[in-house]
Design a protein around this motif. Structure first.
Motif, PDB file in Angstrom:
ATOM      1  N   GLY A 148      30.921  66.757  26.153  1.00 53.74           N
ATOM      2  CA  GLY A 148      32.339  67.034  25.959  1.00 53.74           C
ATOM      3  C   GLY A 148      32.810  68.247  26.727  1.00 53.74           C
ATOM      4  N   ASP A 149      33.948  68.811  26.282  1.00 53.85           N
ATOM      5  CA  ASP A 149      34.545  69.955  26.976  1.00 53.85           C
ATOM      6  C   ASP A 149      33.613  71.164  26.997  1.00 53.85           C
ATOM      7  OD1 ASP A 149      36.841  68.523  27.486  1.00 53.85           O
ATOM      8  OD2 ASP A 149      37.910  69.282  25.708  1.00 53.85           O
ATOM      9  N   GLY A 150      32.972  71.438  25.875  1.00 53.98           N
ATOM     10  CA  GLY A 150      32.084  72.597  25.800  1.00 53.98           C
ATOM     11  C   GLY A 150      30.905  72.467  26.753  1.00 53.98           C
ATOM     12  N   THR A 151      30.327  71.264  26.802  1.00 55.47           N
ATOM     13  CA  THR A 151      29.190  71.031  27.701  1.00 55.47           C
ATOM     14  C   THR A 151      29.628  71.200  29.156  1.00 55.47           C
ATOM     15  OG1 THR A 151      28.369  69.410  26.111  1.00 55.47           O
ATOM     16  CG2 THR A 151      27.348  69.417  28.293  1.00 55.47           C
ATOM     17  N   GLU A 152      30.801  70.672  29.474  1.00 58.60           N
ATOM     18  CA  GLU A 152      31.308  70.789  30.836  1.00 58.60           C
ATOM     19  C   GLU A 152      31.507  72.257  31.219  1.00 58.60           C
ATOM     20  OE1 GLU A 152      34.717  68.626  33.487  1.00 58.60           O
ATOM     21  OE2 GLU A 152      35.338  69.430  31.539  1.00 58.60           O
TER      22      GLU A 152
END
Length: 296
Positions: free
Chosen positions: A257-261
């Motif tokens: 998700g956004d955090g991983t990206e």
């Protein structure tokens, strides 16, 4: 090429740059005069406002500094004052040494040469494109051909044409120009050189080339993926955060998700790679190595 511009100072008062835009292709701004380090009141009172007006309206600009120097050291001090005033700003046109005082001409050609070189050398050492502004007649009488050829010339001659026989890049042809957005008269100029391209390509006047970063890999886990491999990647990223290799907080699930990206891109940036939002085999190996090398 021949394009029209103006040069301005506090004598033009409050300028409406939104109206000026579209009527000229460039502006040369007076930044100050003399030794403005010792005498700060000699910084042009409208310089900051005029610079912002040009930048906010997309008008390319340069600078001129009016000289009163009576020695080489005084010319160097004027250059330092100019550099202090323009520090942190970007200019698409040269930084000009404005030589006009009769007391300077009275000291002869060798003296005038020496203060031009002293000022321009300091300007060039600081990473700027230096030039000389003078009226045609004094230029021909008080500047040697070597110095005239060394620096870009901006020549003042209020006539139907510029009668200077040598190469010059700008001509100030009148002091009684009329431009929408400026009350009263303004100096008007023609320029024959594409200074913005020349200056930017040479990384001068505050412009630097953006370094093209390499791509670590073109395939791998990416945003939206939901696999056991992504879960393992995220567990590694959580460990990396705990060891202060990045500062992004991730959810403990198997979704890219956004955090991983953000975490992946933060590490790519830290390692000197293009932020592609992709974590493949090479990324995972580098991450594992970074975690292994961690020391408390």
């Amino acid at each position: 090429m021949t394009i029209k511009g103006i040069d301005v100072s506090e004598h033009q008062g409050n300028i409406d740059w939104a109206k000026v835009k579209g009527n000229v292709s460039f502006v040369i701004l007076r930044a100050g005069y003399g030794d403005a380090i010792t005498y700060p009141n000699q910084i042009d009172r409208t310089f900051e406002k005029n610079y912002k007006g040009c930048k906010n309206n997309g008008i390319p600009c340069g600078v001129y500094w009016y000289s009163y120097a009576q020695s080489v050291e005084a010319a160097k001090q004027e250059a330092k004052a100019c550099l202090k005033v323009i520090k942190g700003k970007k200019f698409e046109y040269p930084i000009y040494f404005d030589l006009e005082e009769r007391s300077q001409f009275n000291k002869g050609k060798a003296f005038c040469d020496s203060i031009v070189k002293a000022f321009c050398c300091e300007i060039e050492k600081a990473g700027y494109y230096a030039g000389l502004y003078m009226s045609r007649s004094p230029l021909q009488n008080y500047i040697s051909s070597d110095v005239a050829k060394r620096y870009t010339l901006w020549i003042a001659e209020y006539n139907r044409k510029c009668n200077y026989n040598g190469k010059h890049d700008m001509w100030q042809y009148s002091s009684t120009g009329k431009i929408d957005g400026i009350s009263g008269n303004v100096d008007v100029d023609y320029c024959y050189t594409d200074f913005p391209t020349k200056i930017k390509s040479a990384n001068l006047n505050g412009y630097t080339k953006t370094k093209k970063l390499p791509t670590l890999e073109k395939s791998g886990y990416k945003k939206g993926d939901k696999t056991s491999g992504v879960l393992a990647l995220k567990e590694m990223l959580i460990i990396a955060k705990a060891r202060k290799l990045h500062n992004v907080t991730l959810d403990e699930n198997g979704i890219f998700g956004d955090g991983t990206e953000k975490a992946v891109n933060a590490l790519l940036k830290k390692w000197g790679y293009k932020q592609t939002s992709i974590a493949g085999e090479k990324f995972i190996k580098k991450l594992a190595s970074a975690i292994k090398q961690y020391r408390c």
